[in-house]
Scaffold this motif. Sequence first.
Motif, PDB file in Angstrom:
ATOM      1  N   GLU A   1       0.826  -1.205   0.000  1.00  0.00           N
ATOM      2  CA  GLU A   1       0.000   0.000   0.000  1.00  0.00           C
ATOM      3  C   GLU A   1       0.862   1.258   0.000  1.00  0.00           C
ATOM      4  O   GLU A   1       0.488   2.267  -0.593  1.00  0.00           O
ATOM      5  CB  GLU A   1      -0.954  -0.015   1.191  1.00  0.00           C
ATOM      6  CG  GLU A   1      -2.068  -1.045   1.027  1.00  0.00           C
ATOM      7  CD  GLU A   1      -2.956  -1.170   2.245  1.00  0.00           C
ATOM      8  OE1 GLU A   1      -2.633  -0.572   3.304  1.00  0.00           O
ATOM      9  OE2 GLU A   1      -3.963  -1.878   2.147  1.00  0.00           O
TER      10      GLU A   1
ATOM     11  N   LYS B   1      -3.393  -0.961  -4.453  1.00  0.00           N
ATOM     12  CA  LYS B   1      -4.587  -1.264  -3.671  1.00  0.00           C
ATOM     13  C   LYS B   1      -4.667  -2.788  -3.629  1.00  0.00           C
ATOM     14  O   LYS B   1      -4.898  -3.435  -4.648  1.00  0.00           O
ATOM     15  CB  LYS B   1      -5.829  -0.661  -4.329  1.00  0.00           C
ATOM     16  CG  LYS B   1      -5.829   0.841  -4.303  1.00  0.00           C
ATOM     17  CD  LYS B   1      -7.041   1.390  -4.987  1.00  0.00           C
ATOM     18  CE  LYS B   1      -6.905   2.906  -5.061  1.00  0.00           C
ATOM     19  NZ  LYS B   1      -7.924   3.496  -5.940  1.00  0.00           N
TER      20      LYS B   1
ATOM     21  N   ARG C   1      -3.748  -0.600  -9.382  1.00  0.00           N
ATOM     22  CA  ARG C   1      -2.966   0.618  -9.202  1.00  0.00           C
ATOM     23  C   ARG C   1      -3.493   1.637 -10.207  1.00  0.00           C
ATOM     24  O   ARG C   1      -3.883   1.278 -11.318  1.00  0.00           O
ATOM     25  CB  ARG C   1      -1.497   0.320  -9.460  1.00  0.00           C
ATOM     26  CG  ARG C   1      -0.536   1.349  -8.991  1.00  0.00           C
ATOM     27  CD  ARG C   1       0.864   0.835  -9.196  1.00  0.00           C
ATOM     28  NE  ARG C   1       1.796   1.536  -8.350  1.00  0.00           N
ATOM     29  CZ  ARG C   1       3.083   1.369  -8.384  1.00  0.00           C
ATOM     30  NH1 ARG C   1       3.608   0.486  -9.196  1.00  0.00           N
ATOM     31  NH2 ARG C   1       3.866   2.052  -7.602  1.00  0.00           N
TER      32      ARG C   1
END
Length: 124
Positions: free
Chosen positions: A75, A80, A98
């Motif tokens: 992260e 994500k 992403r």
Amino acid sequence: MRIPLLASVFAMALVAAADTGFAQLVPGSIGNGGRMPDTMSPGALLPPPVAPPAPVMAPPAPQPNTYSLNRDRLENQGYKVQRLEQENDGSWRARVTRDPVPTRPQGVPKRVTIHPNGQVIEEY
């Protein structure tokens, strides 16, 4: 005729009494002439020494939660994380997304593998 018969009975009783007394002596004692039983040889080796019990070890220190560490690491790199699973070899495989930007000409990675040595490999 009676005297020899009486003498033989007495001799047998004396032998029987001596035999039971002999059986109660400790092997190797003077009373039995130092004889040892057949199962006990004077040259026999002593039994092997018994190893001392292993010391009780303290429980190992708790290991850090590598799941949350690897998730945070991904992260922080802008991914994500949708799914994160540990593989049998100790590596972690993650399904990620992403945001696409022009500085990433290869596209948006779909999977990321984090090896135990810290190397991160992106799969497109």
